[in-house]
Design an enzyme around this catalytic site. Structure first.
Site, short mmCIF file in Angstrom:
data_model
loop_
_atom_site.label_atom_id
_atom_site.label_comp_id
_atom_site.label_asym_id
_atom_site.label_seq_id
_atom_site.Cartn_x
_atom_site.Cartn_y
_atom_site.Cartn_z
N ASP A 8 0.79 -1.24 0.00
CA ASP A 8 0.00 0.00 0.00
C ASP A 8 0.83 1.30 0.00
O ASP A 8 0.50 2.23 0.75
CB ASP A 8 -0.94 0.02 1.22
CG ASP A 8 -1.95 -1.11 1.21
OD1 ASP A 8 -1.94 -1.93 0.28
OD2 ASP A 8 -2.76 -1.18 2.17
N LYS A 106 -7.28 -4.90 -2.59
CA LYS A 106 -8.02 -5.32 -1.41
C LYS A 106 -8.94 -4.20 -0.93
O LYS A 106 -8.79 -3.04 -1.34
CB LYS A 106 -7.05 -5.72 -0.29
CG LYS A 106 -6.10 -4.63 0.15
CD LYS A 106 -5.00 -5.18 1.04
CE LYS A 106 -4.05 -4.10 1.52
NZ LYS A 106 -4.64 -3.15 2.45
N CYS A 151 -1.98 -2.37 7.95
CA CYS A 151 -1.92 -3.27 6.79
C CYS A 151 -0.64 -4.08 6.73
O CYS A 151 -0.66 -5.26 6.36
CB CYS A 151 -2.13 -2.47 5.50
SG CYS A 151 -3.76 -1.70 5.45
#
Length: 204
Positions: A8, A106, A151
């Site tokens: 990310d 996601k 995350c």
């Protein structure tokens, strides 16, 4: 075989973004250098619909940082971020991508958030990352990216639970730190679960 998982590194998680991680941009040169040490690299990408249930704006009278129950899971409410097709959802332009084997998106189901690169938060949605790595002969993963206490942490924990020898690259991640000390708390949690904590300079 070893794989690098880049979590990310998107505009909304970097300084100036909607959910900016302090000093998040400082890890980009480190990650770019790391990529030279790996032949197998994958990335994850938060990819939310605008009506995602983790966004505070989608719950009348609720504020960022409050908790709700979302589809049976305790959920902290975030600012709107990484909306599909938006600039904020794009990877930072300085991040090298030429060696990536695949990108795993996601957080697409509006009814459940997805911190981990492997599964959503109620572990009912599978991104396919685990199967892709195993089918490719990967048995050891090195995780970096944003954010260390969300995350990245859950990607590390799921990597361990999926049977991979799992490393956290400590200098190639930063934390949201909603509460002071969250970075250290998450690191200890990962280490206690079996993660190996390394620095980028340790990797050959």
């Amino acid at each position: 075989m070893k794989a690098l998982i880049i979590v990310d590194v998107q505009n909304d998680f970097l300084p100036g973004g909607e959910l900016a991680v302090k000093e998040g941009d400082q890890i980009i040169p480190i990650i770019n250098q790391l990529q030279e040490k790996f032949d197998f690299i994958v990335a994850t990408q938060d990819w939310h619909p605008a009506d995602h249930g983790s966004f505070a704006d989608n719950h009348k009278g609720k504020n960022i940082g409050e908790f709700i129950e979302l589809n049976g899971v305790s959920q902290i409410l975030w600012p709107i971020h990484c909306v599909q097709g938006s600039f904020g959802a794009e990877f930072h332009s300085d991040l090298k991508r030429d060696k990536w084997k695949a990108i795993f998106q996601k957080g697409m189901n509006p009814k459940v958030d997805s911190y981990s690169g492997f599964f959503d938060n109620n572990r009912q949605g599978d991104t396919g990352l685990g199967k892709f790595l195993k089918d490719s002969g990967v048995d050891e993963v090195f995780v970096c990216g944003l954010a260390e206490d969300y995350c990245v942490k859950f990607t590390v924990l799921d990597g361990i639970s999926e049977g991979f020898k799992t490393h956290l690259i400590l200098d190639a991640t930063r934390a949201v730190n909603l509460k002071e000390g969250d970075f250290a708390k998450a690191m200890i949690e990962m280490e206690n679960a079996g993660a190996d904590i390394v620095h980028s300079s340790d990797i050959e």
